[in-house]
Motif scaffolding. Sequence first.
Motif, short mmCIF file in Angstrom:
data_model
loop_
_atom_site.label_atom_id
_atom_site.label_comp_id
_atom_site.label_asym_id
_atom_site.label_seq_id
_atom_site.Cartn_x
_atom_site.Cartn_y
_atom_site.Cartn_z
N GLN A 94 0.83 -1.20 0.00
CA GLN A 94 0.00 0.00 0.00
C GLN A 94 0.87 1.25 0.00
O GLN A 94 1.88 1.32 0.68
CB GLN A 94 -0.92 0.01 1.21
N GLU A 95 0.46 2.26 -0.78
CA GLU A 95 1.21 3.50 -0.86
C GLU A 95 0.44 4.65 -0.22
O GLU A 95 -0.78 4.76 -0.37
CB GLU A 95 1.54 3.83 -2.32
N PHE A 96 1.17 5.48 0.50
CA PHE A 96 0.60 6.63 1.19
C PHE A 96 1.21 7.89 0.60
O PHE A 96 2.44 8.04 0.56
CB PHE A 96 0.92 6.54 2.69
N LYS A 97 0.35 8.79 0.13
CA LYS A 97 0.82 10.02 -0.50
C LYS A 97 1.19 11.05 0.57
O LYS A 97 0.44 11.30 1.50
CB LYS A 97 -0.25 10.59 -1.42
N LEU A 98 2.37 11.62 0.42
CA LEU A 98 2.85 12.64 1.34
C LEU A 98 3.41 13.78 0.51
O LEU A 98 4.52 13.69 -0.04
CB LEU A 98 3.95 12.06 2.25
N GLY A 99 2.64 14.85 0.37
CA GLY A 99 3.07 15.93 -0.51
C GLY A 99 3.27 15.42 -1.92
O GLY A 99 2.34 14.85 -2.52
N ASN A 100 4.49 15.58 -2.44
CA ASN A 100 4.80 15.12 -3.79
C ASN A 100 5.51 13.78 -3.83
O ASN A 100 6.01 13.36 -4.88
CB ASN A 100 5.66 16.17 -4.52
N LYS A 102 5.73 9.50 -2.23
CA LYS A 102 4.91 8.39 -1.77
C LYS A 102 5.74 7.50 -0.84
O LYS A 102 6.95 7.39 -0.98
CB LYS A 102 4.40 7.56 -2.95
N ILE A 103 5.05 6.88 0.11
CA ILE A 103 5.68 5.95 1.02
C ILE A 103 4.95 4.61 0.91
O ILE A 103 3.75 4.53 1.13
CB ILE A 103 5.64 6.47 2.47
N ARG A 104 5.70 3.60 0.51
CA ARG A 104 5.12 2.27 0.27
C ARG A 104 5.42 1.36 1.45
O ARG A 104 6.57 1.24 1.89
CB ARG A 104 5.69 1.66 -1.00
N SER A 115 5.84 -6.58 11.75
CA SER A 115 6.97 -5.76 11.31
C SER A 115 6.87 -5.37 9.85
O SER A 115 6.59 -6.21 8.98
CB SER A 115 8.29 -6.51 11.52
N SER A 116 7.10 -4.10 9.59
CA SER A 116 7.02 -3.57 8.24
C SER A 116 8.11 -2.53 8.03
O SER A 116 8.57 -1.89 8.97
CB SER A 116 5.65 -2.92 7.98
N CYS A 117 8.52 -2.40 6.77
CA CYS A 117 9.46 -1.36 6.37
C CYS A 117 8.70 -0.37 5.51
O CYS A 117 7.66 -0.69 4.92
CB CYS A 117 10.63 -1.96 5.59
N TYR A 118 9.25 0.84 5.40
CA TYR A 118 8.60 1.88 4.61
C TYR A 118 9.58 2.38 3.55
O TYR A 118 10.65 2.88 3.85
CB TYR A 118 8.13 3.02 5.51
N LEU A 119 9.16 2.23 2.28
CA LEU A 119 9.99 2.59 1.14
C LEU A 119 9.60 3.98 0.64
O LEU A 119 8.44 4.22 0.28
CB LEU A 119 9.80 1.56 0.02
N LEU A 120 10.57 4.88 0.62
CA LEU A 120 10.32 6.26 0.17
C LEU A 120 10.54 6.37 -1.33
O LEU A 120 11.60 6.01 -1.85
CB LEU A 120 11.26 7.21 0.91
N ILE A 121 9.53 6.88 -2.01
CA ILE A 121 9.59 7.06 -3.46
C ILE A 121 9.51 8.56 -3.73
O ILE A 121 8.54 9.22 -3.35
CB ILE A 121 8.41 6.33 -4.15
N ASP A 122 10.53 9.11 -4.38
CA ASP A 122 10.62 10.57 -4.52
C ASP A 122 9.69 11.13 -5.59
O ASP A 122 8.89 10.39 -6.20
CB ASP A 122 12.08 11.01 -4.72
N GLU A 123 9.81 12.44 -5.84
CA GLU A 123 8.91 13.15 -6.75
C GLU A 123 8.97 12.61 -8.19
O GLU A 123 8.01 12.75 -8.95
CB GLU A 123 9.26 14.64 -6.77
N THR A 124 10.10 12.00 -8.54
CA THR A 124 10.27 11.49 -9.91
C THR A 124 9.85 10.03 -10.03
O THR A 124 9.93 9.44 -11.11
CB THR A 124 11.74 11.61 -10.35
N GLY A 125 9.45 9.43 -8.91
CA GLY A 125 9.08 8.02 -8.92
C GLY A 125 10.23 7.08 -8.60
O GLY A 125 10.08 5.86 -8.67
#
Length: 473
Positions: A94-100, A102-104, A115-125
Motif C-alpha cells: 500500500q502507498e501513502f501520499k505525502l506531498g509530492n 509516496k511511502i510504500r 513488522s514492516s518497512c517503509y519505502l520512500l519514493i521521490d517526486e520522480t518516482g
Amino acid sequence: MKVEQIYTSCLAQGAYYIESHGEAAVIDPLREVDQYIAMAKDRKAKIKYVFETHFHADFVSSHIDLAKKTGAIIVYGPTTVKTGFDFVVGEDGQEFKLGNVKIRLLHTPGHTMESSCYLLIDETGKETALFSGDTLFIDDVGRPDLAQKVIAELTQEKLAAHLFDSLRNKIMPLPDHIIIYPGHGAGSACGKKMSDETSDTLGHQKETNYALRADMTKEEFIDDILTGLTPPPGYFPQNVLINIQGYQNIDSVIKKAKTPLTVNAFEKAMLEHCAIIIDTRDAQAFAKGFIPDSYNIGIDGSFANWVGTTIVNTKQAILIVADPGREEEVAKRLARIGFDNALGFLKGGIDAWKKAGKELEMITSITANHLATIKQKEPVAILDVRRASEYNSEHILNAINMPLDYIKNSIKKLDKEKTYYVHCRSGYRSMVFVSILKSMGFKNLIDIKGGIIALKKTKKFNISEYKEPTTLL
C-alpha cells in the motif's frame, strides 16, 4: 523532499522525519512529542502520518500522543492485534501520499509478525530510501525471539524463518542505491552485533551484512540468527503491551515526576509507596554519600536501558535524586521506557538531605593500583559485571563474570560475609551493581574506579582471553 534522522544515543534508536510540500510523516517516534511538532511548525508543515514499523519492545512510542496533538493518522503493518487506540492497518504494498512523494509499506514479518518497512519514493518516482525498523540493521538484522515473550506459539525458529523470507523476497530485490535507515544502532538489545553506523546503502549491506549473504540457506540463516542471543531486558514485554494498549499522556507523566519534594515529603513517599530511589548522579559522587537503599543509575550513561534491566516492573513507584536542573531530563528518559510512576524528586538534591541531618550511606571505591597492593598481601575475589561477550574478549585472570544484565540471579550466588571487588569497563555499571546489592544487604562489595581500563593500565594484573568464562548465573 526532506529526510531527517533523529538519533537518540542512550537508546541507540533512530526516529525519522520526512517532509514534502507542506506535509510531514514521522516514523517510530520516541515518547516526547514536542520535538516533532516543533520541526513541523518551523517548516510550516502538517504532520499527516505516524508510521510505526512494529509494536516496540525497548521504548514507548509517542504515536498516541502525537496523533492526538496533530490529527495525524497512525499506521501499522498487517496485524490482527486489538489496540487501545485508532489506527490504520496498512496492506503489503500500500502507498501513502505525502506531498509530492509516496511511502510504500512493505510487510516484512520476522522480528515480529506485524513488522514492516517503509519505502520512500521521490517526486520522480525513484525508490530512494528504506526505513527498515528492526527488520534490517546496519551489519545485522532484528532478533526473532522477542515476540514469543508476548505470544508463546511464535517460536524464535518460526520468526527467523519468516525473517529470512522477508529479507530475500522484499528487501534484497530492491535497488542497491537505496539508503537503509534502521530503527537502531550499536548498543541496542534488539540485535546482537549492530554497526556504529546509522545508515548505509543496500548494495554495501549486501556485501558486508552476514545475514544478507546471497548463497545462505534458510537453515544456515536460522542457525546464525539464533546463535549467541542473550535474554532480552525484562521490561521488553511490558513495553510491547504499553504500545498496544495505550498509556498516560506524556505531559501528565512529566509533570508528576517533576514534583519537588521536601525531605520530609520525600521520606514519606518512600514509606507509603515502597518506592525505589534512583540516584542519577555521577558514580563517584554517589559513593561519597547517598540515601540508604538508593540505586545509582547515572543519567550520563545508558540510563534507560539499566533502569529497565534492573527494575523491570514499569509500574514500580520511583523517587528521583538528581543534580539540580536535570530532573526533567530524568523524567523524560524514564517515560521513554514506560516508567510512568515517578512520584517526584528531592528538592535541593542530596545537599538538602545532608542539611536535614538524615542518614547517609557510602560505598568504598578504590583505585586499580590500590587493589593491586591488596592483591599482593592476600587473595582477592574479583567480580566482572560486564556482559559475557566483553568478558570473553578479555578479562582479569580468575575474575568471576557476573553480568549486571542478570543481577537478580546474583543474590543466591554470593556470600554476604565475603568481600568482593567489583569492576566493569569504566566504572558506571559496577556502581549500579554494588548500589543495588547493597540495598539488598550485601555490605562487603568494593567498587573499582575506572574498571578494566584502569586495571589494565596498572600492568599488575594478568589478562586472560580464555573463551569459556566462569559465570555465576
